[in-house]
Structures are given as C-alpha cells and as structure tokens.
Design an enzyme around this catalytic site. Sequence first.
Site, short mmCIF file in Angstrom:
data_model
loop_
_atom_site.label_atom_id
_atom_site.label_comp_id
_atom_site.label_asym_id
_atom_site.label_seq_id
_atom_site.Cartn_x
_atom_site.Cartn_y
_atom_site.Cartn_z
N LYS A 1 56.95 35.18 39.53
CA LYS A 1 57.74 36.32 40.01
C LYS A 1 57.57 37.52 39.08
O LYS A 1 57.30 38.64 39.53
CB LYS A 1 59.22 35.95 40.08
CG LYS A 1 60.17 37.15 40.22
CD LYS A 1 61.62 36.76 40.34
CE LYS A 1 62.37 36.79 39.06
NZ LYS A 1 62.76 38.09 38.53
N ASN A 2 57.69 37.29 37.78
CA ASN A 2 57.74 38.43 36.84
C ASN A 2 56.38 39.01 36.51
O ASN A 2 56.29 40.02 35.82
CB ASN A 2 58.52 38.04 35.58
CG ASN A 2 60.00 37.89 35.88
OD1 ASN A 2 60.47 38.27 36.96
ND2 ASN A 2 60.74 37.32 34.96
N CYS B 1 73.87 44.53 35.87
CA CYS B 1 73.91 43.26 36.61
C CYS B 1 74.72 42.30 35.76
O CYS B 1 75.17 42.62 34.67
CB CYS B 1 72.50 42.76 36.90
SG CYS B 1 71.70 42.12 35.47
N ARG C 1 71.92 46.37 30.82
CA ARG C 1 70.52 46.62 31.19
C ARG C 1 70.23 48.10 31.37
O ARG C 1 69.87 48.57 32.43
CB ARG C 1 70.15 45.79 32.42
CG ARG C 1 70.36 44.31 32.16
CD ARG C 1 69.85 43.44 33.24
NE ARG C 1 68.39 43.31 33.16
CZ ARG C 1 67.68 42.59 34.01
NH1 ARG C 1 68.29 41.98 35.00
NH2 ARG C 1 66.38 42.50 33.91
N ASP D 1 65.21 33.51 29.98
CA ASP D 1 65.31 33.11 31.40
C ASP D 1 65.44 31.61 31.58
O ASP D 1 65.62 31.16 32.72
CB ASP D 1 64.11 33.63 32.19
CG ASP D 1 64.13 35.14 32.32
OD1 ASP D 1 63.11 35.72 32.70
OD2 ASP D 1 65.17 35.74 31.98
N ARG E 1 65.99 34.55 45.05
CA ARG E 1 65.30 35.74 44.54
C ARG E 1 64.06 35.33 43.75
O ARG E 1 63.09 36.09 43.64
CB ARG E 1 66.23 36.56 43.64
CG ARG E 1 67.36 37.24 44.36
CD ARG E 1 68.09 38.17 43.45
NE ARG E 1 67.14 39.04 42.75
CZ ARG E 1 67.50 39.87 41.75
NH1 ARG E 1 68.75 39.91 41.36
NH2 ARG E 1 66.61 40.63 41.17
C1 EPZ Z 1 62.26 41.30 32.26
O1 EPZ Z 1 63.42 42.09 32.42
C2 EPZ Z 1 62.39 40.16 33.25
N1 EPZ Z 1 62.44 40.69 34.61
C3 EPZ Z 1 63.68 39.37 32.97
O2 EPZ Z 1 63.71 38.26 33.87
C4 EPZ Z 1 63.58 38.83 31.54
O3 EPZ Z 1 64.80 38.15 31.23
C5 EPZ Z 1 63.39 39.99 30.56
O4 EPZ Z 1 62.20 40.74 30.93
C6 EPZ Z 1 63.22 39.52 29.13
O5 EPZ Z 1 62.15 38.65 29.04
C7 EPZ Z 1 61.27 41.01 35.23
O6 EPZ Z 1 60.21 40.92 34.67
C8 EPZ Z 1 61.39 41.50 36.64
P1 EPZ Z 1 63.71 43.94 28.89
P2 EPZ Z 1 63.52 43.54 31.71
O7 EPZ Z 1 63.46 45.36 29.20
O8 EPZ Z 1 62.20 44.19 31.71
C9 EPZ Z 1 67.32 46.02 26.67
C10 EPZ Z 1 64.61 36.88 35.54
O9 EPZ Z 1 65.55 36.08 35.56
N2 EPZ Z 1 66.78 47.29 27.17
O10 EPZ Z 1 62.74 43.20 28.02
O11 EPZ Z 1 64.67 44.27 32.29
C11 EPZ Z 1 67.94 45.20 27.80
O12 EPZ Z 1 69.27 45.62 28.06
C12 EPZ Z 1 64.78 38.22 34.85
O13 EPZ Z 1 63.47 36.68 36.05
C13 EPZ Z 1 67.36 48.49 26.73
O14 EPZ Z 1 68.28 48.49 25.93
O15 EPZ Z 1 63.89 43.09 30.22
C14 EPZ Z 1 67.89 43.80 27.27
O16 EPZ Z 1 69.00 43.58 26.43
C15 EPZ Z 1 66.16 38.39 34.22
N3 EPZ Z 1 66.88 49.66 27.22
C16 EPZ Z 1 66.61 43.79 26.44
O17 EPZ Z 1 66.28 45.17 26.20
C17 EPZ Z 1 65.84 49.70 28.12
O18 EPZ Z 1 65.43 50.82 28.51
C18 EPZ Z 1 65.45 43.12 27.14
O19 EPZ Z 1 65.19 43.83 28.29
C19 EPZ Z 1 65.29 48.49 28.55
C20 EPZ Z 1 65.77 47.30 28.06
#
Ligand code: EPZ
Length: 416
Positions: A22-23, A116, A121, A305, A397
């Site tokens: 998915k990711n 969410c 996020r 995850d 999803r």
């Molecule tokens: C991706 O989300 C994945 N989703 C998530 O999987 C996964 O948990 C996550 O990466 C971490 O590995 C997809 O790929 C579609 P991040 P993403 O940006 O990109 C903070 C699932 O269950 N952050 O690495 O949103 C954020 O709040 C999903 O498949 C900021 O502060 O993750 C979080 O605490 C859930 N500002 C941390 O970084 C930003 O602009 C990690 O987020 C962006 C992120």
Amino acid sequence: MGDITVRGGIPLHGKLYVQGSKNAALPILAAAILHDGISVIHNCPHILDVENTVQILLEMGCSVEWHGSSLKIFAGTIQNTEISSEYAAQMRSSVIFLGSLLGRMGNAALPLPGGCTIGKRPIDLHLDSLKRMGARIEEEKEILFAEAQNIHGADIRLRFPSVGTTENIILAAVLAEGTTRIFNAAKEPEIIELCRFLKEKGADIRGEGTACIVIEGVKKLKDSEFVLMSDRIVAGTYLMACMSAGGMISLERAPVCQMAAQFKILESMGAQLQIEKDKIVMSAPERPRALRAVATQPYPGFPTDLQSQLLAVLCRARGKSRIIENIFEDRYQIVPQLKKMGAQIDTAGQEAWITGTQCLHGTEVRACELRGGAALMIAGVGAAGKTTVKDSHFIFRGYEDICGDLRNLGAVIETN
Ligand code: EPZ
C-alpha cells in the site's frame, strides 16, 4: 463492510501470498502523473486507499484501467488540478499529489488533510520543503492552493526523516530545474520503490535508501511497466496473527530483506523462523515471551505500523512488556478495546506497559483506524470465544482480503 466476527482459540496453519505494498503504491500512483503517457503497475493491491487514489487520478482527467491486479494509467492530459475533498479528505496520503501536481502542472489545490486518530500529523515539513523549491502555498477555508511558475532544485534538510515529505520533495524535483538534495531523508523501502519506479521512467535519482538523496531534474519521463514490491506491514500483520493464535504458517512473495527488525522481535517472543529468498515459515510458541522494551523507529527500526499488532500479541505474553511509540503521538487508540477483552495495559504518553494474561476473552470491540483494526482481529484469533470488530471498514483501507487470508490459515471468520 460491516462487522467482522472472529472465533478465537484456533491455531493457524497454511500458506499465504503477500499482497502488493500500500505505502509504495500510493506515492507511485501520484508519480504516474509526472509523465504525459502510460504507466502500468503490476501487483497493485485492491484496497480502499488505492481505489480512492484512482478516483483522484480520474478526477484529474487521467484514464485508469484495472486489468486483474495491474493498473494501467494514461496521464496524457491533466485537465483538473483541484482535488475534491470527497476523496482527499478521507486519506491523508493525498497530500502526496502536491509534489506531483506542482512538478507536472505548476499548480495544485487540495483539502488540508485532516488529523487522524493516530496523531495530529501536521504537514509543515511538506509545505516548508516545497516552498524552498519555489512554490507559493496559501490556505483558504481549509483548502491548500499551491502554485509555482518554475519549480527549482534546492538543498532541503529535514528535522525528521518524514516519509511523506521525502516523497513529496522527490515528486516535485524529478522534472524541476536543477539539483535537489534531501538531507536526513527517510530511508523506508517505500522511498526506494518510488525511486525505482521513477528511474525506470527516466528520472535521475541517487542515494535513495540513505539519508541523502540527490535528484537532477530531467525534461521528460517515458512509458513504463513496473512490478510493485510486496507489503512488509501486511506480511508482519499475518506473522503477528500467528503469534497470537499459535500454529505454523508460511508466507510467500514476502519482502524478507525489509523485515529484519520484525524477525528480531518475533524471535525474542519465541517464534522459530525459516527464511528463504521471498518465503518465511514461522512456527509460533504456545504462548509468546514478554518483551522488556520495544521502541518504534524510522526504518530500519521496528515499524510504527506494526506497533498495534505487537501490542495485541503481548496481551497474551508470559510476563510484563513495555512498548515505546516514537513516531506518532496517539497510537494507543485500541487500548480501551483490548481492555474490554481482559487485557492488562497501562499507558502514559508514548509508553505502554502490558502484563500478559493466559487468554483474552472475545467480546464486541470497535476499530477506529487501519492498523488498530487489524490488531483487534489479531487479539480475536488468540482470544477465547467470539470477537466482533465493528467499523471494520478502516481495515480494508490497507488489507486486500484479510478475512479470506485468515480463513485460508484456518481461522473461523464471519462478515456481515
Ligand atoms: C507514512 O506516513 C505512512 N503512510 C504511515 O503508514 C507510516 O506510519 C509513516 O509513514 C511512518 O512510517 C503512507 O506511506 C501512506 P511521516 P507519513 O511523515 O508520511 C511527523 C499506515 O498505517 N510529521 O514519516 O504521514 C508526523 O506527525 C500509515 O499505513 C510532521 O511533524 O509519516 C509523525 O509524527 C499510518 N510534519 C512523523 O513525522 C510533517 O510535515 C512521521 O510522519 C510530516 C510529518
């Protein structure tokens, strides 16, 4: 998709083929619009998030056809760069279209992704990065309007190796003027897969999988056919289901080389693993051993995850365990649901302390997000009696056929 009812206490046995990732699929579908031609993606999972993303591509004016598990996308003309809130608001990952629309069209409008249940996020890193590449981004009534006469390369240092931000920068940089260097980039396998897809289309990228990724803008991409890698989180979810119920299962087409951190945790709980090229055979102990402390980390650490799925397994472990969730600030949403099943869990901030009990008891529980929903099913297969998971739509999803897959392993599952 209504409720899922799981009958517990039946050890799992059998073989599964792991679905496409998915990711990796979601950013790759967004990347397809960078090319005004054809992209064929094989092994694409039929899951709600992919279906939603296909709707967004259709809304933009692309043509998209399913052929079995292959998606054929023609992005010759993009007539609409405004993503409607209907689909985008349901999926935070739609923010990934900011980078690819700016890269292809020089403008984009999409709903501010909502928070969410697993955390606030924010998308500050996405917006700051794209602004450094020349984009002007305004927010008006919860809609983000982005515009860039000419997206240009830049040096971008991330305060956190954000997966989505790394992907958005790559998407905006592939056709940009000049060089983009990302420092403290995410190293997840899904980043490597996105770059593999783009390089097969003619993009000039190096360093993916390391903390420094360099993208040289090119003029044009080309038609391509691509086979998507398997989903390491789905594979890990089924291994955790077997840890919960007991038994012995085999996973084929598993992304074994991406799962070292998972294997270490499973073996610490007493699993016996036989690993071959893309095959995993796991024999679960009668009752998992407790884990003194497990912390979720960016790749290659233990993935956030899989944290909920591990939490569900540790509810039955012999002894006391501790989990530290370092990525999201609110990823213990399922704790009250597990407690209804008899689990003994205390949480404070990022930490959870679990005292394992011999057996949970089935009852009615409610999913509130994707991985937590899968974790409730994992608790159910290892519990006595029946567990009914309500609001199970969250689970679809990310899982193509979790009920069918678990039934293939001998689980007794009803849907209504
Ligand atoms: C991706 O989300 C994945 N989703 C998530 O999987 C996964 O948990 C996550 O990466 C971490 O590995 C997809 O790929 C579609 P991040 P993403 O940006 O990109 C903070 C699932 O269950 N952050 O690495 O949103 C954020 O709040 C999903 O498949 C900021 O502060 O993750 C979080 O605490 C859930 N500002 C941390 O970084 C930003 O602009 C990690 O987020 C962006 C992120």
